[in-house]
Design a protein around this motif. Structure first.
Motif, PDB file in Angstrom:
ATOM      1  N   LEU A   2       0.794  -1.152   0.065  1.00  0.00           N
ATOM      2  CA  LEU A   2      -0.088  -0.078  -0.250  1.00  0.00           C
ATOM      3  C   LEU A   2       0.981   0.961  -0.103  1.00  0.00           C
ATOM      4  N   GLU A   3       2.105   1.218   0.738  1.00  0.00           N
ATOM      5  CA  GLU A   3       2.798   2.458   0.858  1.00  0.00           C
ATOM      6  C   GLU A   3       3.380   2.799  -0.329  1.00  0.00           C
ATOM      7  N   PRO A   4       3.833   2.295  -1.290  1.00  0.00           N
ATOM      8  CA  PRO A   4       4.102   2.787  -2.757  1.00  0.00           C
ATOM      9  C   PRO A   4       3.045   3.396  -3.444  1.00  0.00           C
ATOM     10  N   LEU A   5       1.848   2.796  -3.469  1.00  0.00           N
ATOM     11  CA  LEU A   5       0.547   3.309  -4.300  1.00  0.00           C
ATOM     12  C   LEU A   5       0.482   4.532  -3.522  1.00  0.00           C
ATOM     13  N   LEU A   6       0.142   4.777  -2.252  1.00  0.00           N
ATOM     14  CA  LEU A   6      -0.221   6.047  -1.498  1.00  0.00           C
ATOM     15  C   LEU A   6       0.700   6.966  -2.051  1.00  0.00           C
ATOM     16  N   ALA A   7       2.027   6.853  -2.088  1.00  0.00           N
ATOM     17  CA  ALA A   7       3.058   7.706  -2.279  1.00  0.00           C
ATOM     18  C   ALA A   7       2.913   7.994  -3.585  1.00  0.00           C
ATOM     19  N   HIS A   8       2.458   7.169  -4.657  1.00  0.00           N
ATOM     20  CA  HIS A   8       2.406   7.502  -6.114  1.00  0.00           C
ATOM     21  C   HIS A   8       0.972   8.405  -6.312  1.00  0.00           C
ATOM     22  N   LEU A   9       0.092   8.176  -5.533  1.00  0.00           N
ATOM     23  CA  LEU A   9      -1.133   8.924  -5.801  1.00  0.00           C
ATOM     24  C   LEU A   9      -1.167  10.094  -4.885  1.00  0.00           C
ATOM     25  N   ASP A  10      -0.041  10.336  -4.000  1.00  0.00           N
ATOM     26  CA  ASP A  10       0.006  11.640  -3.018  1.00  0.00           C
ATOM     27  C   ASP A  10      -1.297  11.650  -2.255  1.00  0.00           C
ATOM     28  N   THR A  11      -1.629  10.665  -1.826  1.00  0.00           N
ATOM     29  CA  THR A  11      -2.854  10.580  -0.732  1.00  0.00           C
ATOM     30  C   THR A  11      -2.692   9.649   0.460  1.00  0.00           C
ATOM     31  N   THR A  12      -3.364   9.936   1.558  1.00  0.00           N
ATOM     32  CA  THR A  12      -3.343   9.040   2.683  1.00  0.00           C
ATOM     33  C   THR A  12      -4.136   7.735   2.933  1.00  0.00           C
ATOM     34  N   SER A  13      -5.189   7.947   2.050  1.00  0.00           N
ATOM     35  CA  SER A  13      -5.956   6.557   2.078  1.00  0.00           C
ATOM     36  C   SER A  13      -6.558   6.435   0.764  1.00  0.00           C
ATOM     37  N   LEU A  14      -6.848   5.123   0.179  1.00  0.00           N
ATOM     38  CA  LEU A  14      -7.616   5.089  -1.257  1.00  0.00           C
ATOM     39  C   LEU A  14      -9.150   5.544  -1.283  1.00  0.00           C
TER      40      LEU A  14
END
Length: 443
Positions: A353-365
Motif C-alpha cells: 500500500l505504501e508505494p501506491l499511496l506515495a504514487h497517488l499522493d494521498t493518505t488513503s484509497l
C-alpha cells in the motif's frame, strides 16, 4: 748538431711539445716571434720553418734511436700484451659459453614450461567459461520448460506465483551472464527460447495478473446491482471472497516482481514497481470513470439514483477491501534488487500500500476515490442545470433526497463486513454532498 743522448744539449723544447695543454697555434706563433720583430711589416718565415724542420728531424732521430735500443723490450711487451689479451679473450669466451648454456637451460626449463603453463591457463579459463555457459544454458532450458508449463496452466495462484518466480530467476541468469561476458545471448537455442518462450510468457503472465487486479470485486459489484430496493443478493461466499483475495494478492506480488528493475549504475532510490502501480491506478481510474458516468446519468434521471448509488457504494467497498489487502500484503523478496547502502536513509516499504499511496499522493484509497469522484462530478451537475428542462427542475426539487442518498452512499461504501464507518469519513460525505449541491447552485 744534435747529440746522441736525449739529455744532451738540444734545441728541442720537449716540455712544451709533450705538455697536456700543447697548442700547435701557440707553438708556431712562438717560433715566428722568436725570429721576427712584432713591428716589422715584413715577416721572415724561412728561419722558423727551418727550425721546425730541424725539430722534426731531431724527433725522427730520437725515435729511431729509441726503437733500435728498445726493440727487444718492445717486442717482448707486445707479445706479453697479446698473450694477456688472448688469455682474457679465452676467459671471456668461456664465461660467455657458460652464460649461453645457462640461458639455454633456463629457456628450456623455465621459459618453455612457462609458455606451456600459460597455454594451459588460457585453455583452463576457456574450459571454465564453456562450463559456466553450459550450466547457464541448462538452467535456462530447465526454467524455460517450467515457465512454458506454468503459462499453459489456468491463471491460478500457483501459476502466477510460480511463473513470476521463474521469470525473475531467468532475468537473474541473463543479467549475470551479461555482466560476466559468458556469451549466453549468442547461443542459438537460448536466443530462440528468449524470443519464443520467455518474452511471450512474461507478457501472458503480466496480462493475467493485470486482469485479476482489474476484475477485483466484480462479483460483489454485480450482486449489489441485482438486489431490489438496495438489498443485494447473490453475494459471493466467504470461501469465494478468500479465494479472490488470495488470487489478487498473488497477482499483486507478480506485478511487483516483474516490474522493471533500474540498472545498478542509476542513482540510489526506492524501487518503484511500475507494473503494479499502473495496474492499481488503472483499476481506480476505471472505478472512478464508471461511477462518474453512472451518477451523472442517475442525476439526470432520478428513477435510477438508488441503484446507481448502491453500485457506487459497492465500488467504494471494493476500494476499501483493496486497501486492506494491499496493507496486509508484504512486498516479496526481489533477488534482483540490490540492498540499499547502510549510509542511506531509504527504508523499504512494509506493504504494497505504501508505494501506491506515495504514487497517488494521498493518505488513503477511499479518500482518493471520493475526492476524485467529487472533483469530476461538480461540472457534470452544473452542465445538467445549465441545460434546464425536466431533469434540472426535478433535481432541484428533490435535492434533499439527493443529499441523503449521497450521504448514505458514502456511509455504505465505508461499511465492510457489517461494520460501521471507520474513522472520520463524514468529511468525505460532506465533500460529495457539496460537489452535487454546489453544482446545483445550492448547499
Amino acid at each position: 748538431m744534435t747529440s746522441s743522448t736525449p739529455d744532451s744539449n738540444s734545441y728541442l723544447d720537449l716540455p712544451a711539445l709533450t705538455a697536456p695543454d700543447f697548442s700547435p697555434q701557440t707553438y708556431a706563433n712562438t717560433l715566428v716571434t722568436a725570429t721576427n720583430h712584432p713591428t716589422d711589416p715584413s715577416v721572415d718565415l724561412a728561419t722558423p720553418l727551418s727550425r721546425l724542420l730541424f725539430d722534426v728531424q731531431e724527433v725522427d732521430v730520437r725515435l729511431d734511436d729509441l726503437s733500435a735500443k728498445s726493440a727487444a723490450q718492445l717486442v717482448q711487451d707486445t707479445c706479453a700484451r697479446a698473450e694477456g689479451g688472448d688469455a682474457v679473450l679465452r676467459a671471456v669466451e668461456a664465461d660467455v659459453q657458460g652464460l649461453t648454456g645457462a640461458y639455454e637451460r633456463l629457456e628450456r626449463e623455465v621459459v618453455g614450461k612457462y609458455a606451456e603453463a600459460d597455454r594451459a591457463v588460457v585453455a583452463g579459463g576457456r574450459m571454465v567459461q564453456v562450463l559456466r555457459l553450459g550450466r547457464a544454458v541448462g538452467v535456462v532450458l530447465r526454467l524455460g520448460r517450467e515457465l512454458q508449463g506454468l503459462v499453459e496452466e489456468e491463471a491460478g495462484e500457483r501459476g502466477l506465483r510460480g511463473a513470476a518466480g521463474v521469470l525473475v530467476e531467468l532475468k537473474g541468469v541473463f543479467g549475470v551472464a551479461e555482466r560476466e561476458a559468458w556469451g549466453l545471448e549468442r547461443v542459438a537455442v537460448v536466443r530462440t527460447l528468449r524470443e519464443e518462450v520467455v518474452g511471450p510468457g512474461e507478457r501472458v503472465v503480466v496480462g493475467r495478473a493485470q486482469r485479476v487486479v482489474r476484475e477485483f470485486g466484480t462479483a460483489g459489484l454485480l450482486a449489489a446491482g441485482d438486489g431490489a430496493g438496495g438489498a443485494p443478493k447473490g453475494q459471493p461466499t466467504y470461501a469465494q471472497t478468500e479465494a479472490m483475495k488470495t488470487l489478487t494478492g498473488a497477482a499483486l506480488q507478480t506485478l511487483y516482481l516483474l516490474s522493471p528493475v533500474p540498472p545498478k549504475s542509476s542513482a540510489v532510490g526506492r524501487f518503484a514497481p511500475t507494473l503494479l502501480l499502473q495496474a492499481l491506478q488503472t483499476y481506480l481510474t476505471a472505478a472512478l470513470t464508471a461511477s462518474v458516468a453512472a451518477l451523472t446519468r442517475a442525476l439526470a434521471n432520478l428513477a435510477t439514483l438508488d441503484k446507481t448509488l448502491q453500485e457506487i457504494s459497492a465500488r467504494c467497498q471494493n476500494v476499501v477491501a483493496l486497501e486492506t489487502l494491499l496493507a496486509n500484503t508484504s512486498p516479496p523478496f526481489h533477488p534482483l534488487l540490490p540492498p540499499p547502502p547502510p549510509s542511506t536513509e531509504i527504508t523499504e516499504p512494509q506493504n504494497l500500500l505504501e508505494p501506491l499511496l506515495a504514487h497517488l499522493d494521498t493518505t488513503s484509497l477511499p479518500s482518493f476515490f471520493w475526492r476524485s469522484l467529487a472533483g469530476n462530478l461538480a461540472p457534470r451537475v452544473q452542465a445538467i442545470m445549465e441545460r434546464g428542462g425536466v431533469s434540472a427542475r426535478t433535481l432541484r426539487a428533490q435535492k434533499e433526497r439527493v443529499r441523503e442518498g449521497v450521504r448514505g452512499c458514502v456511509d455504505r461504501g465505508m461499511r465492510v463486513g457489517g461494520q460501521g464507518m471507520v474513522g472520520g469519513w463524514e468529511r468525505e460525505a460532506a465533500v460529495m454532498v457539496g460537489s452535487v449541491l454546489g453544482g446545483m447552485g445550492t448547499r
